[in-house]
Design an enzyme around this catalytic site. Structure first.
Site, PDB file in Angstrom:
ATOM      1  N   ASP A  22       0.831  -1.199   0.000  1.00  0.00           N
ATOM      2  CA  ASP A  22       0.000   0.000   0.000  1.00  0.00           C
ATOM      3  C   ASP A  22       0.868   1.253   0.000  1.00  0.00           C
ATOM      4  O   ASP A  22       1.998   1.229   0.503  1.00  0.00           O
ATOM      5  CB  ASP A  22      -0.902  -0.020   1.251  1.00  0.00           C
ATOM      6  CG  ASP A  22      -2.093   0.909   1.121  1.00  0.00           C
ATOM      7  OD1 ASP A  22      -2.291   1.513   0.044  1.00  0.00           O
ATOM      8  OD2 ASP A  22      -2.830   1.047   2.121  1.00  0.00           O
ATOM      9  N   ASN A  24       1.503   3.342  -2.868  1.00  0.00           N
ATOM     10  CA  ASN A  24       2.139   3.767  -4.130  1.00  0.00           C
ATOM     11  C   ASN A  24       1.673   5.164  -4.533  1.00  0.00           C
ATOM     12  O   ASN A  24       2.465   5.997  -4.984  1.00  0.00           O
ATOM     13  CB  ASN A  24       1.778   2.808  -5.272  1.00  0.00           C
ATOM     14  CG  ASN A  24       2.354   1.423  -5.073  1.00  0.00           C
ATOM     15  OD1 ASN A  24       3.190   1.217  -4.207  1.00  0.00           O
ATOM     16  ND2 ASN A  24       1.896   0.472  -5.869  1.00  0.00           N
ATOM     17  N   GLY A  25       0.365   5.391  -4.382  1.00  0.00           N
ATOM     18  CA  GLY A  25      -0.215   6.671  -4.792  1.00  0.00           C
ATOM     19  C   GLY A  25       0.315   7.829  -3.952  1.00  0.00           C
ATOM     20  O   GLY A  25       0.701   8.878  -4.479  1.00  0.00           O
ATOM     21  N   ARG A  26       0.342   7.614  -2.619  1.00  0.00           N
ATOM     22  CA  ARG A  26       0.822   8.687  -1.728  1.00  0.00           C
ATOM     23  C   ARG A  26       2.318   8.939  -1.916  1.00  0.00           C
ATOM     24  O   ARG A  26       2.794  10.060  -1.840  1.00  0.00           O
ATOM     25  CB  ARG A  26       0.509   8.340  -0.265  1.00  0.00           C
ATOM     26  CG  ARG A  26      -0.919   8.723   0.117  1.00  0.00           C
ATOM     27  CD  ARG A  26      -1.349   8.026   1.363  1.00  0.00           C
ATOM     28  NE  ARG A  26      -1.574   6.611   1.105  1.00  0.00           N
ATOM     29  CZ  ARG A  26      -1.642   5.689   2.054  1.00  0.00           C
ATOM     30  NH1 ARG A  26      -1.478   6.019   3.307  1.00  0.00           N
ATOM     31  NH2 ARG A  26      -1.884   4.433   1.744  1.00  0.00           N
ATOM     32  N   HIS A  39       3.153   3.139  -8.931  1.00  0.00           N
ATOM     33  CA  HIS A  39       2.993   1.700  -9.178  1.00  0.00           C
ATOM     34  C   HIS A  39       4.236   1.138  -9.873  1.00  0.00           C
ATOM     35  O   HIS A  39       4.691   0.041  -9.562  1.00  0.00           O
ATOM     36  CB  HIS A  39       1.741   1.429 -10.014  1.00  0.00           C
ATOM     37  CG  HIS A  39       0.465   1.849  -9.337  1.00  0.00           C
ATOM     38  ND1 HIS A  39       0.187   1.522  -8.029  1.00  0.00           N
ATOM     39  CD2 HIS A  39      -0.601   2.578  -9.772  1.00  0.00           C
ATOM     40  CE1 HIS A  39      -1.002   2.025  -7.691  1.00  0.00           C
ATOM     41  NE2 HIS A  39      -1.492   2.673  -8.728  1.00  0.00           N
ATOM     42  N   SER A  67      -7.233  -5.832  -5.806  1.00  0.00           N
ATOM     43  CA  SER A  67      -8.412  -6.368  -5.117  1.00  0.00           C
ATOM     44  C   SER A  67      -9.643  -6.179  -5.993  1.00  0.00           C
ATOM     45  O   SER A  67      -9.641  -5.367  -6.927  1.00  0.00           O
ATOM     46  CB  SER A  67      -8.617  -5.641  -3.785  1.00  0.00           C
ATOM     47  OG  SER A  67      -9.140  -4.352  -4.020  1.00  0.00           O
ATOM     48  N   THR A  68     -10.684  -6.919  -5.668  1.00  0.00           N
ATOM     49  CA  THR A  68     -11.947  -6.778  -6.401  1.00  0.00           C
ATOM     50  C   THR A  68     -12.426  -5.326  -6.328  1.00  0.00           C
ATOM     51  O   THR A  68     -12.988  -4.803  -7.288  1.00  0.00           O
ATOM     52  CB  THR A  68     -12.994  -7.725  -5.770  1.00  0.00           C
ATOM     53  OG1 THR A  68     -12.395  -9.012  -5.655  1.00  0.00           O
ATOM     54  CG2 THR A  68     -14.238  -7.836  -6.611  1.00  0.00           C
ATOM     55  N   ASN A  70     -10.588  -2.708  -6.273  1.00  0.00           N
ATOM     56  CA  ASN A  70      -9.737  -1.801  -7.061  1.00  0.00           C
ATOM     57  C   ASN A  70     -10.323  -1.438  -8.437  1.00  0.00           C
ATOM     58  O   ASN A  70      -9.899  -0.478  -9.062  1.00  0.00           O
ATOM     59  CB  ASN A  70      -8.320  -2.376  -7.253  1.00  0.00           C
ATOM     60  CG  ASN A  70      -7.453  -2.285  -6.005  1.00  0.00           C
ATOM     61  OD1 ASN A  70      -6.559  -3.106  -5.799  1.00  0.00           O
ATOM     62  ND2 ASN A  70      -7.706  -1.297  -5.150  1.00  0.00           N
ATOM     63  N   ARG A  73     -11.363   2.213  -9.048  1.00  0.00           N
ATOM     64  CA  ARG A  73     -10.415   3.324  -9.270  1.00  0.00           C
ATOM     65  C   ARG A  73     -10.673   3.954 -10.637  1.00  0.00           C
ATOM     66  O   ARG A  73     -11.338   3.347 -11.484  1.00  0.00           O
ATOM     67  CB  ARG A  73      -8.984   2.780  -9.220  1.00  0.00           C
ATOM     68  CG  ARG A  73      -8.682   2.291  -7.829  1.00  0.00           C
ATOM     69  CD  ARG A  73      -7.225   2.103  -7.616  1.00  0.00           C
ATOM     70  NE  ARG A  73      -7.027   1.889  -6.202  1.00  0.00           N
ATOM     71  CZ  ARG A  73      -5.895   2.035  -5.562  1.00  0.00           C
ATOM     72  NH1 ARG A  73      -4.813   2.398  -6.220  1.00  0.00           N
ATOM     73  NH2 ARG A  73      -5.813   1.828  -4.278  1.00  0.00           N
TER      74      ARG A  73
HETATM   75  C1  FPP Z   1      -1.467   0.183  -3.457  1.00  0.00           C
HETATM   76  O1  FPP Z   1      -1.080   1.524  -3.506  1.00  0.00           O
HETATM   77  C2  FPP Z   1      -1.017  -0.595  -4.590  1.00  0.00           C
HETATM   78  C3  FPP Z   1      -1.806  -1.252  -5.504  1.00  0.00           C
HETATM   79  C4  FPP Z   1      -3.277  -1.268  -5.445  1.00  0.00           C
HETATM   80  C5  FPP Z   1      -1.250  -1.971  -6.634  1.00  0.00           C
HETATM   81  C6  FPP Z   1       0.018  -2.723  -6.384  1.00  0.00           C
HETATM   82  C7  FPP Z   1       0.671  -2.979  -7.665  1.00  0.00           C
HETATM   83  C8  FPP Z   1       2.006  -2.948  -7.897  1.00  0.00           C
HETATM   84  C9  FPP Z   1       3.022  -2.737  -6.847  1.00  0.00           C
HETATM   85  C10 FPP Z   1       2.508  -3.107  -9.272  1.00  0.00           C
HETATM   86  C11 FPP Z   1       2.261  -4.416  -9.950  1.00  0.00           C
HETATM   87  C12 FPP Z   1       2.601  -5.572  -9.143  1.00  0.00           C
HETATM   88  C13 FPP Z   1       3.091  -6.752  -9.540  1.00  0.00           C
HETATM   89  C14 FPP Z   1       2.987  -7.871  -8.598  1.00  0.00           C
HETATM   90  C15 FPP Z   1       3.746  -7.012 -10.821  1.00  0.00           C
HETATM   91  P1  FPP Z   1      -2.227   2.624  -3.603  1.00  0.00           P
HETATM   92  O2  FPP Z   1      -2.418   2.972  -5.027  1.00  0.00           O
HETATM   93  O3  FPP Z   1      -3.427   2.117  -2.891  1.00  0.00           O
HETATM   94  O4  FPP Z   1      -1.578   3.823  -2.824  1.00  0.00           O
HETATM   95  P2  FPP Z   1      -2.359   4.947  -2.004  1.00  0.00           P
HETATM   96  O5  FPP Z   1      -3.104   4.248  -0.911  1.00  0.00           O
HETATM   97  O6  FPP Z   1      -1.249   5.803  -1.479  1.00  0.00           O
HETATM   98  O7  FPP Z   1      -3.255   5.649  -2.965  1.00  0.00           O
END
Ligand code: FPP
Length: 249
Positions: A22, A24-26, A39, A67-68, A70, A73
């Protein structure tokens, strides 16, 4: 060898680690760059953590990749994530084979876009004989979906007269889960400071040690994984027993 790694007790490595990746976005927002680049950086963490897990003898690593929920988004982000999966799996197959990594998936994968599903199936097939570590991607995954599906299978068996409701055991239930054959995770990690399970492996984490870290997923690497394992090794897993009972075993 890193200092942290040398502190890990090789006799007590979790066989199965599950991770809710969790933040990636932040992470991207903090840097003033588009979320999708978060990501992309997250893929680097996937690579580093998989390598580290293989090095210290973890046998299963399950990553919550999509996740289902997701699907809700923005469509552009969903499309970008699906393309990233295709790109990553295609690009990593050679290294997965070199490092003995077997790829698997859990979740309602039939619901993925055809190109993603095809690449995933291809990756699973091409790595199926590897046995150093199994990398399980949770894709279009929801624990409630998985539990409901198992319930329906068992209800069907009862309807067909194969068993009575009173004869249903935990083992029979587990047989219908997508994790059948894997040990339950001993350790579950969630990054980015959130402390919830978000519909991930609800049955399987009944006795799992939970580890929450404020680090965003793109900043989570080898050292963070070793820290999580050290924290796990410092806990006493009692499974409902007392400390005294455990020390007399
Ligand atoms: C959560 O961060 C991350 C995800 C929903 C996607 C995870 C995917 C990857 C790391 C890339 C692909 C993976 C593989 C296994 C090849 P968020 O977007 O929820 O972050 P946030 O809560 O800060 O918005």
């Amino acid at each position: 060898m890193s200092d942290l790694k040398s502190k890990i007790n090789p006799e007590n490595i979790p066989q199965h680690i599950a991770i809710i990746m969790d933040g990636n976005g932040r992470w991207a927002k903090q840097k003033g760059i588009p979320r999708v680049l978060g990501h992309h950086s997250g893929v680097k963490s996937v690579r580093e953590v998989t390598e580290a897990a293989a090095q210290i003898g973890v046998k299963y690593l399950t990553l919550y990749a999509f996740s289902t929920e997701n699907w809700n988004r923005p469509p552009s982000e969903v499309t970008a994530l699906m393309s990233l999966l295709v790109e990553t799996i295609k690009g990593e197959i050679r290294d997965l084979n070199k490092n003995g990594v077997r790829l698997m998936a859990i979740g309602d994968i039939e619901g993925l876009p055809p190109a993603t599903l095809k690449t995933l199936r291809d990756g699973i097939e091409k790595t199926k004989d590897n046995d150093r570590v199994t990398l399980v991607l949770a894709l279009n995954y929801s624990a409630k979906w998985e539990i409901l599906r198992a319930t329906r299978y068992l209800a069907e068996k009862v309807k067909q007269g194969i068993c009575l409701p009173s004869e249903i055991t935990e083992a029979m239930f587990e047989h219908e889960l997508s994790t059948y054959g894997m040990p339950d995770p001993e350790l579950l990690i969630r990054t980015s400071g959130e402390a919830r399970l978000s519909n991930f492996l609800l049955w399987q984490v009944a006795y799992t040690e939970l580890y929450f870290t404020p680090v965003f997923w793109p900043d989570f690497g080898k050292e963070e994984l070793f820290n999580a394992i050290l924290s796990y090794q410092n806990r006493e897993r009692r499974f409902g027993k007392t400390s005294e009972q455990l020390s007399n075993e």
